[in-house]
Design an enzyme around this catalytic site. Structure first.
Site, PDB file in Angstrom:
ATOM      1  N   CYS A  14      31.584  22.984  78.769  1.00 44.12           N
ATOM      2  CA  CYS A  14      31.996  22.539  77.424  1.00 44.12           C
ATOM      3  C   CYS A  14      33.360  22.302  76.776  1.00 44.12           C
ATOM      4  O   CYS A  14      34.191  22.711  75.770  1.00 44.12           O
ATOM      5  CB  CYS A  14      31.117  23.356  76.186  1.00 44.12           C
ATOM      6  SG  CYS A  14      28.989  22.234  76.330  1.00 44.12           S
ATOM      7  N   HIS A  60      38.028   9.931  65.731  1.00 47.21           N
ATOM      8  CA  HIS A  60      38.900   9.786  66.644  1.00 47.21           C
ATOM      9  C   HIS A  60      39.986  11.009  66.380  1.00 47.21           C
ATOM     10  O   HIS A  60      41.291  10.247  66.791  1.00 47.21           O
ATOM     11  CB  HIS A  60      39.152   8.195  66.292  1.00 47.21           C
ATOM     12  CG  HIS A  60      38.213   6.873  67.124  1.00 47.21           C
ATOM     13  ND1 HIS A  60      37.060   6.787  66.346  1.00 47.21           N
ATOM     14  CD2 HIS A  60      38.099   6.425  68.196  1.00 47.21           C
ATOM     15  CE1 HIS A  60      36.900   5.853  67.475  1.00 47.21           C
ATOM     16  NE2 HIS A  60      37.658   5.861  68.463  1.00 47.21           N
ATOM     17  N   GLU A  64      25.297  15.931  68.182  1.00 46.76           N
ATOM     18  CA  GLU A  64      26.493  16.123  69.545  1.00 46.76           C
ATOM     19  C   GLU A  64      26.472  14.874  69.897  1.00 46.76           C
ATOM     20  O   GLU A  64      26.489  14.167  70.447  1.00 46.76           O
ATOM     21  CB  GLU A  64      26.444  17.435  69.614  1.00 46.76           C
ATOM     22  CG  GLU A  64      27.539  17.679  70.348  1.00 46.76           C
ATOM     23  CD  GLU A  64      28.199  18.906  70.797  1.00 46.76           C
ATOM     24  OE1 GLU A  64      28.736  19.650  70.507  1.00 46.76           O
ATOM     25  OE2 GLU A  64      27.382  19.841  71.668  1.00 46.76           O
TER      26      GLU A  64
HETATM   27 ZN   LIG Z   1      31.412  18.741  73.381  1.00 50.60          ZN
END
Ligand SMILES: [Zn+2]
Length: 160
Positions: A31, A81, A145
């Site tokens: 991450c 975006h 997520e």
């Molecule tokens: Zn992520």
């Protein structure tokens, strides 16, 4: 509210999706790299079911279209975006500044899904209360997520 009026508390949820980039700068795994997600946000409002015989909103807490309109304008269109970056992640902040007209959203905390759910709730809560007063309230933000990882935020918990 007089004593003969019953109060129902019904929750309705509108789901919206958006794409955004982020990274968790101090993460000890994948991450920390620049990457993106297809986020899904579920916006839950709670309140009474309206009794407006003959009106468009009869039998509703709120028209789902109103949730979409307000959440899109005040949050989803802004984050979609965009690159969501902690303002103290200077190496990325400064890099993004070199890209002309880049859509960057500076955050006061790291863009974990927990923090993004908290921020979404904090942004949207007053939007709905300004629009609809106390007849309904934002009761939950659920932010995905990934399809398997999400965070819920439902406001501050007060000690009694
Ligand atoms: Zn992520």
């Amino acid at each position: 509210m007089n004593a003969s009026t019953s109060v129902s508390n019904t929750s309705i949820t509108r789901r919206l999706e958006f794409d955004a980039g982020h990274r968790i700068p101090n993460h000890d795994g994948q991450c920390k790299h620049l990457h993106g997600h297809r986020y899904a946000i579920e916006i839950t409002l709670s309140g009474e079911i309206l009794t407006h015989p003959g009106k468009a909103d009869d039998g509703m807490v709120l028209d789902f279209g109103d949730i979409k309109r307000l959440a899109s304008k005040n949050l989803v269109d802004i984050w979609d975006h965009a690159f969501l970056v902690a303002e103290n992640d200077l190496v990325v902040v400064n890099f993004l500044k070199t890209i002309p007209d880049h859509k960057t959203v500076l955050l006061d905390r790291v863009p974990t899904v927990e923090n993004l759910a908290y921020l979404a709730f904090t942004i949207l809560k007053p939007i709905f209360s300004d629009a609809f007063g106390d007849r309904l309230y934002l009761s939950l933000i659920r932010l995905y997520e990934t399809p398997n990882c999400w965070a819920d935020y439902s406001g501050a918990v007060f000690n009694s």
